[in-house]
Write a protein that holds these residues in place. Structure first.
Motif, PDB file in Angstrom:
ATOM      1  N   ARG A   5      -9.297  15.181   1.522  1.00  0.00           N
ATOM      2  CA  ARG A   5      -9.655  13.768   1.518  1.00  0.00           C
ATOM      3  C   ARG A   5      -9.439  13.177   2.896  1.00  0.00           C
ATOM      4  O   ARG A   5      -8.604  13.610   3.677  1.00  0.00           O
ATOM      5  CB  ARG A   5      -8.878  13.025   0.435  1.00  0.00           C
ATOM      6  CG  ARG A   5      -7.496  12.514   0.760  1.00  0.00           C
ATOM      7  CD  ARG A   5      -6.481  13.584   1.033  1.00  0.00           C
ATOM      8  NE  ARG A   5      -5.120  13.111   0.999  1.00  0.00           N
ATOM      9  CZ  ARG A   5      -4.463  12.489   1.994  1.00  0.00           C
ATOM     10  NH1 ARG A   5      -5.054  12.256   3.138  1.00  0.00           N
ATOM     11  NH2 ARG A   5      -3.216  12.105   1.840  1.00  0.00           N
ATOM     12  N   ALA A   7      -8.614   9.385   4.240  1.00  0.00           N
ATOM     13  CA  ALA A   7      -8.108   8.181   3.563  1.00  0.00           C
ATOM     14  C   ALA A   7      -7.897   7.017   4.528  1.00  0.00           C
ATOM     15  O   ALA A   7      -6.765   6.612   4.791  1.00  0.00           O
ATOM     16  CB  ALA A   7      -6.804   8.528   2.847  1.00  0.00           C
ATOM     17  N   ASP A  41      -8.176   3.353   1.387  1.00  0.00           N
ATOM     18  CA  ASP A  41      -6.780   2.940   1.132  1.00  0.00           C
ATOM     19  C   ASP A  41      -6.654   1.424   1.302  1.00  0.00           C
ATOM     20  O   ASP A  41      -6.243   0.927   2.351  1.00  0.00           O
ATOM     21  CB  ASP A  41      -5.831   3.650   2.117  1.00  0.00           C
ATOM     22  CG  ASP A  41      -5.479   5.060   1.652  1.00  0.00           C
ATOM     23  OD1 ASP A  41      -6.071   5.519   0.662  1.00  0.00           O
ATOM     24  OD2 ASP A  41      -4.613   5.692   2.282  1.00  0.00           O
ATOM     25  N   HIS A 206       2.330  11.397  10.521  1.00  0.00           N
ATOM     26  CA  HIS A 206       2.626  11.365   9.086  1.00  0.00           C
ATOM     27  C   HIS A 206       3.647  12.407   8.643  1.00  0.00           C
ATOM     28  O   HIS A 206       3.920  12.534   7.450  1.00  0.00           O
ATOM     29  CB  HIS A 206       1.334  11.560   8.283  1.00  0.00           C
ATOM     30  CG  HIS A 206       0.501  10.323   8.192  1.00  0.00           C
ATOM     31  ND1 HIS A 206       0.853   9.256   7.409  1.00  0.00           N
ATOM     32  CD2 HIS A 206      -0.662   9.983   8.788  1.00  0.00           C
ATOM     33  CE1 HIS A 206      -0.061   8.313   7.521  1.00  0.00           C
ATOM     34  NE2 HIS A 206      -0.985   8.718   8.359  1.00  0.00           N
TER      35      HIS A 206
HETATM   36  N1  GLU Z   1      -4.380   5.298   4.870  1.00  0.00           N
HETATM   37  C1  GLU Z   1      -3.505   6.233   5.518  1.00  0.00           C
HETATM   38  C2  GLU Z   1      -3.736   6.157   7.019  1.00  0.00           C
HETATM   39  O1  GLU Z   1      -4.705   5.602   7.422  1.00  0.00           O
HETATM   40  C3  GLU Z   1      -3.791   7.624   4.986  1.00  0.00           C
HETATM   41  C4  GLU Z   1      -2.845   8.660   5.444  1.00  0.00           C
HETATM   42  C5  GLU Z   1      -3.035   9.941   4.670  1.00  0.00           C
HETATM   43  O2  GLU Z   1      -3.903  10.724   5.061  1.00  0.00           O
HETATM   44  O3  GLU Z   1      -2.366  10.142   3.676  1.00  0.00           O
HETATM   45  O4  GLU Z   1      -2.956   6.589   7.808  1.00  0.00           O
END
Ligand code: GLU
Length: 452
Positions: A5, A7, A41, A206
């Motif tokens: 995915r 996001a 998101d 992340h």
């Molecule tokens: N919305 C999150 C971002 O933009 C998604 C991060 C993920 O890939 O889980 O960083």
């Protein structure tokens, strides 16, 4: 079955860093014949905008990164409630009543003592009377996920190798605000479970989120959440790529705002962006590869390096030229000047850095052109050229061979006056290809005018 995915939060436009993440997730899915999900998101209602969601879709479409399924978090709030209830019942969520100021003071005190600013879990020791007092005063709680400090959090990262986190070095994350809205951490894990995501590939910013989310996944699974058909069993595989930096090797503000609009305006082809971002930061050579299937087939997380990948706009320009030189007529016909056919495109293509320049070169064919003034000697030579010209299969090869034979001229002395007389330029597309496009009458006319 591989499911990946991308996001994005619809709080702004995509920039090169996001585009790279989208591309790599798309490639992973396509390589495995799996599913690529676009997940919007948008739990942050205040900052999310529909126009950004539309722009994200349009950018992905322009790049040719098609998705098989679209999801949006704002449509899944009931799932988050269910997961929240499961975690609450399992004792993995607790209410907190500190306000921002209080938390800031705690942070400062910890830092002042030389300690990491980790939440002290004071809310865990609140009695039910304490809570009742807060509630009576109208203070609504926000909610934290209780990290399990017993075991280190470990995973094998597809890019970074073995990873190990001590949960005690992390704050219990706030997963829900006092107004009931959701923060990123839990919904993302819930979605990955519900959507059967098998591979989470994202930026290395992340990494510590992954440590927390691994505990959320595990807690949800243990609480019986996500047992339904089609959901992911166990943890997805995680990989975190090194971030993109500017040419100088620093995290660059510019990169954070450089996106598809800027590329389009500068005449950069999507294929150039894809070719660059597919391999940037890997041990594979960055080359102007138009064959996406080949890029996809060769995509391999184990070739990614740990060092930040340098994004150089000059590399992109170079790559763009290399891509343009290979683009088939059918791919860009709609963007070419009126009347320019496949032969015309083929003739000018090697001279272009951007498709938009085709019009300038096409003007040499359609005319009028302005030739420079020639010496008497060259004028005589050009007059002779007009008389020598025989319009056969390859008039240029025949003409230059005959003139070479008859005049003894060669190299620049032979070719330059002809090119100048016929195009008004000192350099340009292959004359052998240009002549048939200009046509016999016009070629004769240009030679005669130059000789006059
Ligand atoms: N919305 C999150 C971002 O933009 C998604 C991060 C993920 O890939 O889980 O960083």
């Amino acid at each position: 079955m591989t499911t990946t995915r991308f996001a994005p939060s619809p709080t702004g436009r995509l920039h090169v860093g996001n585009i790279r993440t989208a591309l790599h997730n798309w490639m992973l899915a396509r390589q495995a014949g799996g599913t690529f999900i676009l997940r919007i998101d948008d739990t942050d209602a205040e900052r999310s905008r529909e126009e950004y969601a539309s722009a994200i879709r349009a950018d992905l479409q322009w790049l040719g990164l098609t998705w098989d399924r679209e999801e949006r978090q704002s449509a899944r709030l009931d799932r988050y409630e269910a997961a929240f209830a499961a975690l609450l019942a399992a004792g993995r969520i607790y209410p907190c009543y500190e306000d921002t100021q209080e938390l800031e003071v705690k942070r400062k005190i910890a830092l002042g003592r030389g300690l990491p600013p980790i939440y002290d879990r004071a809310a865990l020791s609140l009695s039910s009377e304490d809570r009742a007092r807060f509630e009576a005063a109208g203070t609504r709680p926000h909610w934290r996920f209780l990290l399990d400090h017993a075991e280190p959090i470990m995973w094998h990262d597809g890019i970074r190798g073995p990873q190990k986190f001590d949960a005690a070095q992390l704050s219990d994350p706030v997963i829900r605000r006092a107004d009931g809205s959701w923060l990123y951490m839990m919904p993302s894990a819930v979605d990955d479970i519900d959507m059967g995501v098998t591979q989470v590939l994202r930026g290395e910013d992340h990494v510590s989120n992954t440590a927390v989310q691994i505990q959320i996944f595990t807690a949800l699974n243990a609480a019986g959440y996500g047992a339904a058909e089609g959901t992911a069993k166990g943890l997805p595989a995680f990989a975190h790529e090194a971030l993109l930096v500017g040419r100088e090797g620093k995290l660059s503000k510019r990169l954070g705002s450089l996106g598809c609009d800027a590329f389009r305006e500068r005449g950069i082809e999507p294929e150039a962006i894809i070719a660059l971002l597919a391999r940037l930061g890997t041990s594979q050579p960055v080359e102007p590869i138009v064959d996406r299937a080949a890029l996809v087939a060769g995509f391999d997380l184990s070739t990614f390096g740990r060092a930040p990948a340098k994004f150089d706009e000059e590399d992109l320009e170079r790559l763009n030229a290399g891509i343009v030189h290979q683009l088939p007529y059918e791919a860009i016909a709609a963007r070419l000047p009126v009347g320019m056919d496949a032969a015309g495109w083929h003739a000018v293509r090697p001279n272009l850095a951007h498709v938009g320049e085709a019009a300038d070169w096409w003007q040499l064919v359609t005319g009028p052109i302005t030739a420079p003034a020639f010496t008497d000697e060259d004028k005589a030579f050009l007059a002779q050229a007009e008389q020598t010209l025989v319009w056969g299969d390859n008039p240029w090869a025949a003409l230059t061979a005959a003139l070479k034979e008859a005049t003894g001229r060669k190299g620049k002395a032979l070719f330059l006056p002809l090119r100048q007389a016929l195009t008004g330029m000192d350099h340009g597309p292959d004359m052998g290809e240009l002549l048939p496009l200009i046509g016999e009458a016009e070629v004769r006319g240009r030679l005669a005018r130059a000789a006059a």
